[in-house]
Design a protein around this motif. Sequence first.
Motif, PDB file in Angstrom:
ATOM      1  N   MET A   1      10.794  73.876  44.077  1.00  0.00           N
ATOM      2  CA  MET A   1       9.854  74.945  43.543  1.00  0.00           C
ATOM      3  C   MET A   1       9.806  76.123  44.276  1.00  0.00           C
ATOM      4  SD  MET A   1       7.817  75.545  41.097  1.00  0.00           S
ATOM      5  CE  MET A   1       6.234  75.887  40.476  1.00  0.00           C
ATOM      6  N   ALA A   2       9.538  76.067  45.599  1.00  0.00           N
ATOM      7  CA  ALA A   2       9.989  77.236  46.701  1.00  0.00           C
ATOM      8  C   ALA A   2      10.991  78.031  46.214  1.00  0.00           C
ATOM      9  CB  ALA A   2       9.861  76.583  48.061  1.00  0.00           C
ATOM     10  N   HIS A   3      12.306  77.518  46.090  1.00  0.00           N
ATOM     11  CA  HIS A   3      13.292  77.995  45.674  1.00  0.00           C
ATOM     12  C   HIS A   3      13.179  78.936  44.474  1.00  0.00           C
ATOM     13  CE1 HIS A   3      17.919  78.521  46.197  1.00  0.00           C
ATOM     14  NE2 HIS A   3      17.814  78.667  44.988  1.00  0.00           N
ATOM     15  N   ARG A   4      12.591  78.530  43.539  1.00  0.00           N
ATOM     16  CA  ARG A   4      12.377  79.360  42.296  1.00  0.00           C
ATOM     17  C   ARG A   4      11.397  80.540  42.577  1.00  0.00           C
ATOM     18  NH1 ARG A   4      12.014  74.194  37.963  1.00  0.00           N
ATOM     19  NH2 ARG A   4      14.174  73.770  38.066  1.00  0.00           N
ATOM     20  N   VAL A   5      10.384  80.181  43.418  1.00  0.00           N
ATOM     21  CA  VAL A   5       9.215  81.108  43.607  1.00  0.00           C
ATOM     22  C   VAL A   5       9.917  82.117  44.528  1.00  0.00           C
ATOM     23  CG1 VAL A   5       7.298  81.508  45.027  1.00  0.00           C
ATOM     24  CG2 VAL A   5       7.374  79.627  43.524  1.00  0.00           C
ATOM     25  N   THR A   6      10.740  81.900  45.531  1.00  0.00           N
ATOM     26  CA  THR A   6      11.311  83.043  46.517  1.00  0.00           C
ATOM     27  C   THR A   6      12.452  83.728  45.421  1.00  0.00           C
ATOM     28  OG1 THR A   6      13.076  81.292  47.260  1.00  0.00           O
ATOM     29  CG2 THR A   6      10.935  81.705  48.631  1.00  0.00           C
ATOM     30  N   GLY A   7      12.955  83.091  44.425  1.00  0.00           N
ATOM     31  CA  GLY A   7      14.003  83.775  43.798  1.00  0.00           C
ATOM     32  C   GLY A   7      13.248  84.993  42.517  1.00  0.00           C
ATOM     33  N   VAL A   8      12.288  84.570  42.257  1.00  0.00           N
ATOM     34  CA  VAL A   8      11.474  85.430  41.486  1.00  0.00           C
ATOM     35  C   VAL A   8      10.832  86.615  42.279  1.00  0.00           C
ATOM     36  CG1 VAL A   8       9.222  85.667  40.079  1.00  0.00           C
ATOM     37  CG2 VAL A   8      10.738  83.449  39.710  1.00  0.00           C
ATOM     38  N   LEU A   9      10.101  86.238  43.664  1.00  0.00           N
ATOM     39  CA  LEU A   9       9.615  87.147  44.619  1.00  0.00           C
ATOM     40  C   LEU A   9      10.992  88.241  44.817  1.00  0.00           C
ATOM     41  CD1 LEU A   9       7.797  85.414  46.775  1.00  0.00           C
ATOM     42  CD2 LEU A   9       6.590  86.963  44.813  1.00  0.00           C
ATOM     43  N   ILE A  10      12.093  87.691  44.991  1.00  0.00           N
ATOM     44  CA  ILE A  10      13.282  88.588  45.427  1.00  0.00           C
ATOM     45  C   ILE A  10      13.555  89.478  44.300  1.00  0.00           C
ATOM     46  CG2 ILE A  10      15.554  88.746  46.054  1.00  0.00           C
ATOM     47  CD1 ILE A  10      15.107  86.136  47.575  1.00  0.00           C
ATOM     48  N   PHE A  11      13.491  89.013  43.012  1.00  0.00           N
ATOM     49  CA  PHE A  11      13.725  89.655  41.681  1.00  0.00           C
ATOM     50  C   PHE A  11      12.607  91.015  41.493  1.00  0.00           C
ATOM     51  CE2 PHE A  11      12.704  90.841  37.585  1.00  0.00           C
ATOM     52  CZ  PHE A  11      13.834  91.239  36.987  1.00  0.00           C
ATOM     53  N   PHE A  12      11.496  90.824  41.920  1.00  0.00           N
ATOM     54  CA  PHE A  12      10.589  91.492  41.740  1.00  0.00           C
ATOM     55  C   PHE A  12      10.670  92.937  42.667  1.00  0.00           C
ATOM     56  CE2 PHE A  12       7.831  88.806  39.159  1.00  0.00           C
ATOM     57  CZ  PHE A  12       7.836  89.510  38.100  1.00  0.00           C
ATOM     58  N   PHE A  13      10.942  92.432  43.983  1.00  0.00           N
ATOM     59  CA  PHE A  13      11.565  93.481  44.865  1.00  0.00           C
ATOM     60  C   PHE A  13      12.796  94.215  44.646  1.00  0.00           C
ATOM     61  CE2 PHE A  13      14.570  94.722  48.289  1.00  0.00           C
ATOM     62  CZ  PHE A  13      13.718  95.511  48.937  1.00  0.00           C
ATOM     63  N   LEU A  14      13.560  93.715  44.095  1.00  0.00           N
ATOM     64  CA  LEU A  14      14.670  94.633  43.603  1.00  0.00           C
ATOM     65  C   LEU A  14      14.377  95.443  42.332  1.00  0.00           C
ATOM     66  CD1 LEU A  14      17.510  91.747  43.862  1.00  0.00           C
ATOM     67  CD2 LEU A  14      17.287  93.746  45.477  1.00  0.00           C
ATOM     68  N   PHE A  15      13.663  94.907  41.514  1.00  0.00           N
ATOM     69  CA  PHE A  15      13.224  95.871  40.351  1.00  0.00           C
ATOM     70  C   PHE A  15      12.385  97.022  41.226  1.00  0.00           C
ATOM     71  CE2 PHE A  15      10.102  96.707  37.216  1.00  0.00           C
ATOM     72  CZ  PHE A  15      10.750  97.145  36.038  1.00  0.00           C
ATOM     73  N   VAL A  16      11.481  96.695  41.805  1.00  0.00           N
ATOM     74  CA  VAL A  16      10.707  97.889  42.470  1.00  0.00           C
ATOM     75  C   VAL A  16      11.594  98.866  43.199  1.00  0.00           C
ATOM     76  CG1 VAL A  16       8.833  98.559  44.269  1.00  0.00           C
ATOM     77  CG2 VAL A  16       8.673  96.827  42.350  1.00  0.00           C
ATOM     78  N   HIS A  17      12.365  98.288  43.931  1.00  0.00           N
ATOM     79  CA  HIS A  17      13.502  98.869  44.796  1.00  0.00           C
ATOM     80  C   HIS A  17      14.377  99.996  43.862  1.00  0.00           C
ATOM     81  CE1 HIS A  17      16.288 100.047  48.078  1.00  0.00           C
ATOM     82  NE2 HIS A  17      17.080  99.479  47.394  1.00  0.00           N
TER      83      HIS A  17
ATOM     84  N   VAL B   1      11.669  89.045  53.997  1.00  0.00           N
ATOM     85  CA  VAL B   1      12.898  88.600  55.084  1.00  0.00           C
ATOM     86  C   VAL B   1      12.713  86.920  54.998  1.00  0.00           C
ATOM     87  CG1 VAL B   1      13.624  88.242  57.400  1.00  0.00           C
ATOM     88  CG2 VAL B   1      13.070  90.521  56.675  1.00  0.00           C
ATOM     89  N   ALA B   2      11.487  86.518  54.929  1.00  0.00           N
ATOM     90  CA  ALA B   2      11.253  85.076  54.805  1.00  0.00           C
ATOM     91  C   ALA B   2      11.657  84.646  53.570  1.00  0.00           C
ATOM     92  CB  ALA B   2       9.664  84.939  54.938  1.00  0.00           C
ATOM     93  N   ALA B   3      11.260  85.247  52.314  1.00  0.00           N
ATOM     94  CA  ALA B   3      11.995  84.745  51.014  1.00  0.00           C
ATOM     95  C   ALA B   3      13.440  84.668  51.056  1.00  0.00           C
ATOM     96  CB  ALA B   3      11.095  85.611  49.973  1.00  0.00           C
ATOM     97  N   ILE B   4      14.025  85.828  51.349  1.00  0.00           N
ATOM     98  CA  ILE B   4      15.279  86.139  51.286  1.00  0.00           C
ATOM     99  C   ILE B   4      16.071  84.717  52.049  1.00  0.00           C
ATOM    100  CG2 ILE B   4      17.379  87.433  52.059  1.00  0.00           C
ATOM    101  CD1 ILE B   4      15.674  89.833  50.755  1.00  0.00           C
TER     102      ILE B   4
END
Length: 110
Positions: free
Chosen positions: A1-17, A51-54
């Motif tokens: 589950m944590a792998h999926r959550v961090t993947g979604v968080l990284i996706f949202f960061f990239l979108f905003v970036h 950094v933690a998520a990535i």
Amino acid sequence: MAHRVTGVLIFFFLFVHVLDTALVRVSPEAYDNVVATYKTPIVALLEYGLVAAILFHALNGLRVIAVDFWIKGARYQKQMLWTVVALWVVLMLGAIYPVLGHAARELFGS
């Protein structure tokens, strides 16, 4: 589950970036204002979270690959998970100063 959550968080960061970087073509002044808001201690904490998520996502991704492609992967997946968590904690402790050091200097004036 944590792998999926961090993947979604990284996706949202990239979108905003991508959006805030694209803003430079629309209005350089607006881009400068947005970037100025990023130089706060709260955003420094968010950077540490990024950094933690990535880092977790990358390390756990290697574990998932090992489970899928190594013949003994399924047998050792629990040990590999704890190895990933331990390595992640050590690396995150090492990332405190490089990521949060500038925010601490800004807050405490040294």
